[in-house]
Scaffold this motif. Structure first.
Motif: not given
Length: 217
Positions: A91-108
């Protein structure tokens, strides 16, 4: 006065009658013992049958309980496998970066906001973020006139897809975006996004549920 004649003499007929009476009594006693023995045997059979039934019923109940528990565990595993579970990466001034839980590659992801906020739907494919610039104008306007420093939660609906070794997962869920306003340049204010927290999974009309949860900053 004593009877001079004495007791009557025992005759063969009398002896035969007494013997017949003794034999009848013996047979009656024998029949009673046989009846008691038969009753005990029958009671034993009944008790053994009841014990067998109870044991069988307990095994059946235990097997049924195990089946229910196993089904519940399988259902829980399926539900868990169906979740994407987004987590905050940075999280920074520009926003929040997120991902799926470990082992699952987030597609969209498709991100929707409360209707009253007036922010359009957003989508991510490669860079999965919620940008501060999407929502800072409306949120700062809604919080104008109060203290410079404020904190709150904004519910958002995220439809996410990811892939792991078992295949594709898909989940629509509501997450809270944790935000904070801070004093800015020349008495202005700025919005900072601090993190993403899962609130609940949804099915059906997720937008309606989202609008119900949003009560304003």
């Amino acid at each position: 006065m004593t009877d001079p004649a004495g007791p009557p003499a025992e005759t063969p007929a009398t002896r035969a009658a007494e013997q017949a009476e003794q034999r009848a009594e013996t047979r009656a006693i024998r029949r009673r013992w046989i009846t008691i023995g038969e009753g005990v045997a029958v009671a034993g059979v009944i008790i053994a049958g009841l014990s067998f039934w109870n044991s069988w019923q307990e095994r059946e109940d235990a097997a049924a309980q195990r089946a229910v528990e196993q089904q519940a565990e399988r259902s829980a595993q399926r539900a868990k496998r169906g979740r994407v579970m987004l987590v905050t990466v940075a999280a920074d001034d520009d926003g929040i970066q997120f991902a799926a839980q470990a082992g699952c590659a987030l597609q969209s992801t498709t991100i929707r906001f409360p209707t009253a906020l007036g922010v359009g739907e957003q989508s991510t494919v490669l860079d999965h973020r919620i940008e501060t610039g999407w929502i800072d104008g409306p949120l700062l306007k809604l919080t104008d006139g109060g203290a410079d420093r404020r904190e709150g939660r904004l519910p958002v609906l995220i439809d996410a897809r990811c892939i792991d070794e078992a295949g594709e997962r898909h989940e629509a869920a509501i997450y809270d975006v944790i935000w904070r306003t801070e004093p800015g340049f020349l008495n202005g204010r700025s919005l900072r996004l601090r993190g993403l927290v899962r609130r609940e999974g949804v099915s059906g009309d997720g937008q309606r549920r989202l609008d119900t949860l949003w009560t304003g900053p």
